[in-house]
Design an enzyme around this catalytic site. Structure first.
Site, mmCIF file in Angstrom:
data_model
loop_
_atom_site.group_PDB
_atom_site.id
_atom_site.type_symbol
_atom_site.label_atom_id
_atom_site.label_comp_id
_atom_site.label_asym_id
_atom_site.label_seq_id
_atom_site.Cartn_x
_atom_site.Cartn_y
_atom_site.Cartn_z
ATOM 1 N N THR A 149 0.724 -1.039 -0.082
ATOM 2 C CA THR A 149 -0.040 -0.037 0.092
ATOM 3 C C THR A 149 0.899 1.163 0.096
ATOM 4 O O THR A 149 1.883 1.417 0.586
ATOM 5 C CB THR A 149 -0.940 0.112 1.359
ATOM 6 O OG1 THR A 149 -1.824 -1.323 1.156
ATOM 7 C CG2 THR A 149 -1.704 1.146 1.227
ATOM 8 N N GLY A 188 2.678 -3.255 8.098
ATOM 9 C CA GLY A 188 2.900 -3.883 9.362
ATOM 10 C C GLY A 188 4.247 -4.298 9.800
ATOM 11 O O GLY A 188 4.896 -4.608 8.776
ATOM 12 N N GLU A 438 -7.850 -6.705 3.124
ATOM 13 C CA GLU A 438 -8.062 -7.895 2.289
ATOM 14 C C GLU A 438 -9.193 -7.551 1.495
ATOM 15 O O GLU A 438 -10.173 -8.318 1.369
ATOM 16 C CB GLU A 438 -8.328 -9.254 3.176
ATOM 17 C CG GLU A 438 -6.994 -9.509 3.883
ATOM 18 C CD GLU A 438 -5.879 -9.845 2.852
ATOM 19 O OE1 GLU A 438 -6.195 -10.602 1.992
ATOM 20 O OE2 GLU A 438 -4.690 -9.638 2.936
#
Lengths: 691, 691
Positions: A149, A188, A438
């Site tokens: 992202t 993350g 997701e």
């Protein structure tokens, strides 16, 4: 701080109240637990509960509600480090670490190394790359993350702007962030932890753009964690939840990596820049991974909703408010448990039914997935498309039901739901991203609708259509892909009582609803309605499909029980409750069916729902007990298995650093001098100033 | 940490995008702001914005997302102390402090002293008590709180267990907490701050229980804040939000207070124990206070929802995702602003319409309240009951719309909505209690329904019925309180297009829906349906009533504009959008009207809604600009008025203590030594251990 000695015990006690509820169970809670929760979860949780209870100084999460973000992160690191030690000692497996993380609701920075970095390396590397990158990763000698992202690019992977340009002169790739909009974001484990990032970047070779491809970029030294040259990396800051995770950002200023760092499973760049794609790999396999991730989300949402329903149902059965307004007299006089109120039943019991359906769906869907993977291994890719579309619909529906459901449970606990000690708040915020990641739920529904519309069109065209659970119900309720308004439905003329008693009729109503919605939307789009104008209808279609599938999987899982199983009566009631609630919540749909329900029938649905809830009310506590959640996992004063709600709630408040004798007085004294004294004694202060 | 020098500007820029949206406005944003926001709020906010911007070291809230709970509390205390100084200096008023608190979204401990403690003393004290307690409170020489809720007793005030027993021997009251269940809980400003608590307790005189009455109990020394003998007091711990407030608990072990400390406006206990109640006070006045508190909640919910709609609409107009899927070509090629997508419009634009209706309702409702208070002053209590029932329905409806709406806005921002820098998270959690306090929304709807049912029964009985906005619509659509199924409705035979164009027809549809629901529920209850079984229907009835009232107040407020006002066209569109969205969301109700909508009409509603949203899309940014919210209040990277979204978002992350050069390296180095090194270099550690 001490409780006053003068306090007398509460009458009636909440602990006795919970025990009294349990005495009403019409089924074996242990047997239900074995049926509804999959074996791996049950056994894994029991094992990890034992191991973690033995080391409370590491694993206790009771104090987490008092922690600042940095304290929480450090707590997660401490737990994460210890779990890796246990792994290295051979006492637990990687899967059991995942179970522990979920039980504690701690999403620490090492989790994504296992859940995303290693699997990506497994899937996308050559043998040489496995030796170079995967093996050290498995030994935790490098710590990784997956950086896809960008701050300005979420769902649109094709639109990513980070570049990875082949430099033939040095046989390297140059990875580069052109503008802020291309800054990697949300990654993350990147904020503080990762030494390596798999960066999704537009591959450019010989001036040609070849689309987004993953490349491994070292970002921090493994020796001392210092940031490498050309790298700008950090934490993206605090979030609504998930604050134990160091989601990070990354900007690269023409950072060079060796050619071997490009993940080469699907594309190879040779020395000099010749590009080739290995012929043997079918990209459809990637569908399998996406489906797998979503089977896990469906499983997790069941478990997460169960925490909330467990807390809310237990507390509603011991919390008392007003007397005599409920239909039955409160036991032992005094105020009634709020679970006696129809409005509380209406908010909680259908949610319990949905929760059962979600657990069952998770198990049936996983079996279905495993069968399809076996087909895939035999070279049959056909079932995968249907499975993918259904997985998207289920991910949207279950994560939405979970998030709205936790919120409903919190509110059903009244004011105390708002306290962190309810266990429903930090937890809610941590689960919230499930509706976004997701595949954002609003985007994802298009995948499901697209598939349904394609099947309808194929049926209309008389084309060959794969036989799947989806096409079966489309065929059953449509006539060559079209609504036949005059044709009798399979449930025509049946009373609501009959529908509620017959699982096949329930599926017929739900399948008819989804199938006719798909046909109607196909009609409108054939008549020229644009994709954009169809998006709202697609959400509804996706949910109607999911509600059929969930009911169907629930039934399939119930059918695995032997005939005459003592669990069947209450499970049938739950299935009927799920069905009636779905109808009641979608009354508008019922009137719009080609063979519509009448207003009297819809009123019957409401009455039947109310009656069924009143019947199930006494089973509610045992039904949530059967989810088998440990107190360590609930981490809630309201949801304690022993029912000692208010005692623990007050005790927990006494443990707040503001109240504790070893920390409170100093904080309060400082505040008194700085803020309270100047307010209370302003006149004195002025007087003193004048002296 | 520095940004890489190599970054180039983003093309197209989000700032240019927002400016381009503003250029499309069809109305004057300034004129709309004057119309939609009440004058006191507009002027108060402008003044406080000036004052607070001049002292950023006190009032800046930019860093609050990084703070631990204790840091937040201290920040609130610092701000609270400074505002009291400004008050004492005569630079601001108490009302302006309330405005400042709301702008900053800081609920500090001094707020409830003003909002609850002082008004309670004003309402419930004799002149002697005013001198003893109210005057020092106004000078902040004592700090107070209002202690009603007990850990085991929320809505049921009659069930409170704390006792206040008259002791004739010493002419005192003994205030006592019998069990944990009677522990006072949730009391704002009690956790750390209050020196005095107004304790609601069961008054016992001469062995007779006289019901709950308020008594003033000193709990901490005003000299040094030490806790007084017999008092156990502390903070109830962290909550989902509202963590700047020190909600507290309180247990009293037979604490004695002088007889004068019993609030004596409604009851007097004389020396020796003679009890009397002053004859002249009408308890109905208390209704007035409850209604007033709820007018304030309705006003606040408008403003709070506006923060979320402002952020989400602005960000949706500059956030781009995918190209060509929206109906119109993206301006300048490239990806489309997500506001072009029908699904984003569907989530945001009806919310903007509701937000306008809520602001208008707040103003019209406040005028209505003031008229009723004037009537009351003339001795006419009649309008008060209707006003109270409507206030309950509006409080439930507006707070629910606000909380669900903020959540919708957060999700509409995609992943970035989850970041604290969106401004939508801490804020959401802080507002959440609005659906619980001042009457839990699920309980409150019974007040509204009870009133409507009573009016219907009175109409049926031919009894005299006060002429109010509620009875007017019940009379208009019912025949002596009963549904006349054969009678033509006022909107019969009208197309959806006609309905959407005619405000009176819109009210007729909404009024007909609420009136027939009330009559139908009255029928069922007359036929024996219990109160408990009717609770679900009461929720719906309360909301149907509220949706009629909101549309009606919106219209009343629009009618204050001069004919031909250039604001009217867009306001009419918003009213039509509100109407169509209400129908679309309640399609099930439309089919169940005694004169039902057809499936084709409901499809027309959906089409008309989609068309209207596409028409209003270009006005969206200007519509939220007209709410006039300051950047200080939004405290959001995504909602910045200058549109520099990603630049600020990234900059804010750099300000995180984990990233800052003056704090980050030390934290990260400590974590490396404690957690990362042992994981990355386990083999070395073992080797070293062996050496």
């Amino acid at each position: 701080m001490q409780l006053p000695k003068s306090l007398v015990p509460m009458e009636p006690s909440t602990a006795d109240g919970l025990a009294a509820e349990r005495a009403k169970a019409s089924f074996s809670v242990a047997a239900m637990n074995e049926f509804i929760v999959d074996e791996a979860t049950r056994k894994g949780e029991a094992k990890m509960e034992r191991i973690m209870a033995a080391e409370p100084e590491i694993f206790s999460v009771r104090t987490k509600y008092f922690m600042s973000r940095h304290e929480k992160m450090e707590h997660a690191l401490k737990i994460g480090r210890r779990l890796i030690e246990l792994l290295r000692e051979g006492r637990i497996t990687s899967d059991e670490i995942t179970i522990a993380d979920s039980m504690l609701d701690i999403n620490g920075p090492f989790g994504l190394h296992r859940a995303m970095f290693i699997p990506t390396l497994e899937n996308l590397t050559t043998d040489e790359q496995k030796r170079l990158f995967l093996e050290p990763a498995r030994r935790y000698e490098i710590l990784g993350c997956y950086a896809q992202t960008e701050i300005g690019h979420g769902s649109n992977v094709q639109g990513l702007e980070t570049t990875c340009t082949y430099v033939p002169e040095t046989d390297e790739f140059e990875v580069h962030t052109p503008s802020i909009r291309a800054c990697k974001w949300w990654v993350g484990s990147l904020g503080v932890t990762a030494t390596h990032a798999i960066v999704m970047a537009q591959l450019v070779v010989g001036g040609k753009r070849l689309g987004p491809n993953p490349v491994l970029v070292p970002v921090r030294s493994t020796a001392d964690h210092s940031v490498l040259p050309g790298v700008t990396v950090g934490d993206i800051g605090p979030k609504f939840g998930f604050n134990t995770m160091d989601n990070g950002f990354l900007m690269l200023d023409r950072v060079r990596v060796p050619r071997i760092n490009l993940m080469q499973r699907y594309i190879t760049v040779e020395r000099g820049g010749r590009v080739s794609r290995p012929p043997s790999v079918d990209p459809k396999v990637a569908y399998g991974t996406m489906v797998f991730v979503r089977t896990q989300i469906v499983q997790r949402t069941s478990q997460m909703l169960a925490r909330a329903t467990t807390v809310a149902v237990r507390y509603a059965s011991v919390r008392r408010q007003f007397a005599g307004m409920a239909d039955r007299a409160a036991a032992g006089g005094g105020e009634s448990p709020v679970l006696d109120y129809a409005m509380v039943q209406y908010r909680l019991l259908p949610l319990v039914a949905r929760n059962y359906a979600m657990y069952a769906t998770s198990q049936a869907f996983t079996r279905h997935y495993e069968q399809s993977m076996a087909e895939l291994a035999r070279g049959n890719f056909a079932p995968l498309k249907e499975l993918h579309a259904t997985a998207c619909g289920l991910k949207r529906w279950t994560s939405d039901v979970m998030i709205r459901g936790i919120d409903t449970c919190r509110h059903a606990c009244g004011g105390h739901g708002f306290s962190q000690f309810s266990g429903l708040n930090e937890f809610y915020a941590n689960q919230y991203p499930n509706i976004i990641w997701e595949g954002d739920n609003y985007v994802l529904s298009q995948q499901t609708a697209r598939f349904l519309l394609a099947q309808v069109r194929a049926l209309r065209a008389g084309a060959e259509v794969e036989d799947t659970q989806t096409t079966q119900y489309l065929r059953r309720h449509l006539d060559a892909g079209r609504v036949a308004p005059a044709a009798p439905t399979r449930f025509a003329g049946r009373s609501v009582r009959e529908l509620a008693a017959d699982p096949q009729l329930q599926l017929d109503v739900l399948g008819y609803r989804a199938a006719t919605q798909a046909a109607a939307l196909a009609d409108r789009m054939e008549a020229g309605q644009s994709w954009n104008r169809s998006l709202v209808a697609m959400q509804r279609l996706s949910d109607a499909h999911a509600e059929y599938i969930v009911a169907s999987y629930f039934r399939q899982h119930v059918q695995t029980l032997p005939p005459g199983s003592p669990l069947l009566p209450v499970l049938s009631q739950l299935a009927a409750l799920l069905f009636l609630h779905t109808l009641e919540q979608n009354a508008g749909d019922l009137f719009r069916l080609p063979a519509p329900f009448s207003a009297a029938q819809v009123a019957d649905v409401e009455d039947a729902l109310a009656r069924l809830m009143a019947e199930l009310r006494d089973q509610a506590v045992s039904l949530v007990d059967a989810f088998g959640l440990h107190d360590m996992t609930l981490n809630s004063a309201l949801g304690r298995s022993d029912g000692r709600v208010y005692e623990d709630y007050l005790q927990w408040a006494l443990e707040d650093p503001l109240n504790r004798d070893d920390s409170g007085p100093a904080i309060r004294a400082a505040w008194f001098e700085r803020y309270y004294r100047p307010v209370l004694h302003a006149a004195d202060a002025k007087k003193q100033a004048r002296l």
